[in-house]
Design a protein around this motif. Structure first.
Motif, mmCIF file in Angstrom:
data_model
loop_
_atom_site.group_PDB
_atom_site.id
_atom_site.type_symbol
_atom_site.label_atom_id
_atom_site.label_comp_id
_atom_site.label_asym_id
_atom_site.label_seq_id
_atom_site.Cartn_x
_atom_site.Cartn_y
_atom_site.Cartn_z
ATOM 1 N N VAL A 125 -29.116 -48.642 -0.653
ATOM 2 C CA VAL A 125 -28.432 -49.563 0.596
ATOM 3 C C VAL A 125 -27.159 -49.090 0.881
ATOM 4 O O VAL A 125 -26.344 -48.849 0.202
ATOM 5 C CB VAL A 125 -28.958 -50.724 -0.970
ATOM 6 N N CYS A 143 -26.974 -46.420 6.992
ATOM 7 C CA CYS A 143 -28.804 -46.776 6.921
ATOM 8 C C CYS A 143 -29.396 -45.802 7.980
ATOM 9 O O CYS A 143 -30.614 -44.972 7.821
ATOM 10 C CB CYS A 143 -29.392 -48.215 7.816
ATOM 11 N N HIS A 202 -37.036 -46.527 0.396
ATOM 12 C CA HIS A 202 -36.611 -47.654 1.524
ATOM 13 C C HIS A 202 -35.473 -47.816 1.984
ATOM 14 O O HIS A 202 -34.478 -47.843 0.273
ATOM 15 C CB HIS A 202 -37.411 -48.629 0.851
ATOM 16 N N HIS A 238 -32.358 -50.265 3.209
ATOM 17 C CA HIS A 238 -32.250 -51.851 3.567
ATOM 18 C C HIS A 238 -30.319 -51.498 3.798
ATOM 19 O O HIS A 238 -29.454 -51.241 2.971
ATOM 20 C CB HIS A 238 -32.538 -52.464 2.474
ATOM 21 N N ALA A 241 -27.788 -53.888 3.774
ATOM 22 C CA ALA A 241 -27.085 -55.351 3.607
ATOM 23 C C ALA A 241 -25.921 -54.491 2.644
ATOM 24 O O ALA A 241 -25.800 -53.447 2.084
ATOM 25 C CB ALA A 241 -28.193 -55.207 2.223
ATOM 26 N N LEU A 276 -27.808 -58.923 -4.160
ATOM 27 C CA LEU A 276 -28.322 -57.965 -2.882
ATOM 28 C C LEU A 276 -29.872 -58.723 -2.303
ATOM 29 O O LEU A 276 -30.836 -58.194 -3.943
ATOM 30 C CB LEU A 276 -28.396 -56.638 -3.630
ATOM 31 N N CYS A 311 -31.743 -58.809 -0.961
ATOM 32 C CA CYS A 311 -33.073 -57.693 -0.609
ATOM 33 C C CYS A 311 -34.124 -56.860 -1.414
ATOM 34 O O CYS A 311 -34.661 -56.426 -1.186
ATOM 35 C CB CYS A 311 -32.261 -56.723 0.889
ATOM 36 N N ILE A 312 -33.785 -57.344 -2.202
ATOM 37 C CA ILE A 312 -34.270 -55.967 -3.539
ATOM 38 C C ILE A 312 -34.263 -56.896 -5.058
ATOM 39 O O ILE A 312 -34.474 -56.911 -5.463
ATOM 40 C CB ILE A 312 -33.390 -55.050 -4.000
ATOM 41 N N GLU A 313 -34.351 -58.275 -4.687
ATOM 42 C CA GLU A 313 -34.581 -59.684 -5.826
ATOM 43 C C GLU A 313 -36.517 -59.428 -6.173
ATOM 44 O O GLU A 313 -36.851 -59.041 -5.008
ATOM 45 C CB GLU A 313 -34.723 -61.451 -4.136
#
Length: 362
Positions: free
Chosen positions: A202, A209, A226, A228, A230, A237, A239-241
């Motif tokens: 991230v 990125c 992966h 992201h 963010a 964050l 995006c990784i919830e």
């Protein structure tokens, strides 16, 4: 090479002497005035224009440009010209020791002079070369994404050593989260060493990125990574919830805002300020990581941080405060023997064994 050429706005077919002597340096000088460059930097440009008065063998050019860099107070002048010469000749710096009498072609001379002028503008060698070795991998580098530092190799090694027992056990694929990935070197080194590991990287910077994804493709590890775009905020964050990791690693911004102006021109002119600025005491993002990491980690998972000199002691004290969910803080030293890294562990569930091996020597 496209970025490199655009710095000079020189046509490939133009005459070196005419083009190099007709360059306008007003923009360069305005940028460097803010960094208070030494007057010898200007004199070095005059020396540079006399390059045709010296020979064109590798040894003669190495000595000439080393002298120019010394006069301009360029850091690591000998290493700088060796790396630039190697890039121009597409060989290693070690190979140069056996090629001293070789004569450069006109094209090679033109390429070397362009690179050296970049260095005189305080551009980091890594950006001029366009790629750099980090641990056992070679990655692309370009501004404004931060240049990989040698001390950060120790952080990558620590992360790999901690994940290796999980990877060897073969029960599941260990998962790594990197917050603030930059060019991706930490995560990519771990993925290169440990084929069983998957990762999420991230970064708030689009340039970072994109460069991480490019380097992942270059190293053949894209399927296990992966990326992201963010920023870590007080809200965490999103995006990784819901995801959980065996390790969180970060080399966050840790330079106190007031100290930024004292950094080298190479850093101030070319590297991303947002990736350096750690707020009033340098620990603004670190505090967020300490508050959030336990929620991202599986029980027994580890947090690894790189910090500035003098900061590990403060971070260990912060970890002792209630509410972080992190225990067993350890401080590790870098390759020069200075305290640089802090490790902590998410609290274990009762009755469960530690899945990590703690045999790494600090």
């Amino acid at each position: 090479m496209q970025f490199f050429s655009s710095v000079f706005s020189l046509e490939a077919g133009s005459k070196v002497g005419q083009d190099m002597h007709s360059l306008k340096f007003s923009t360069i000088l305005r940028k460097l005035e803010a960094c208070q460059p030494h007057p010898n930097w200007v004199l070095s440009l005059v020396i540079h224009r006399k390059v045709h008065a010296v020979g064109n063998t590798i040894d003669e050019l190495l000595q000439h440009w080393k002298s120019v860099f010394v006069g301009a107070e360029i850091s690591e002048p000998e290493a700088s010209i060796q790396h630039l010469m190697g890039a121009s000749l597409q060989c290693s710096t070690g190979d140069l020791r056996h090629m001293g009498n070789a004569v450069l072609t006109a094209q090679q001379l033109r390429d070397l002079e362009r690179r050296c002028l970049c260095r005189l503008q305080r551009m980091p060698v890594q950006y001029i070369v366009g790629e750099w070795e980090f641990c056992d991998v070679t990655v692309s580098v370009r501004p404004p994404v931060l240049v990989p530092r040698p001390e950060t190799e120790r952080l990558a090694l620590l992360a790999a050593d901690r994940l290796r027992p999980l990877a060897a056990a073969g029960e599941r694929s260990p998962r790594l989260l990197e917050v603030g990935c930059g060019s991706g070197v930490i995560t990519l080194a771990v993925l290169h060493w440990l084929k069983q590991v998957s990762a999420v990287a991230v970064d708030p910077s689009e340039a970072a990125c994109l460069l991480t994804e490019e380097n992942a493709a270059r190293l053949g590890v894209s399927e296990r990574l992966h990326v992201h775009r963010a920023a870590l905020t007080d809200a965490g964050l999103p995006c990784i919830e819901g995801q959980r990791f065996d390790m969180v690693v970060s080399n966050p911004p840790y330079v106190p805002t007031a100290d930024l102006r004292r950094l080298q021109p190479e850093i101030l002119l070319y590297e991303d300020r947002a990736a350096l600025d750690g707020g009033r005491d340098g620990l603004a993002l670190v505090r967020r990581l300490l508050r959030r990491s336990a929620g991202w980690l599986r029980p027994g998972g580890r947090l690894l941080l790189e910090l500035g000199l003098g900061q590990p002691e403060t971070v260990v004290a912060l970890l002792s405060e209630p509410g972080t969910g992190l225990t067993r803080p350890q401080v590790h030293r870098d390759f020069t023997g200075r305290e640089r890294f802090v490790e902590a562990q998410r609290e274990q569930e009762r009755g469960r064994e530690d899945p990590f091996d703690s045999s790494v020597v600090s």
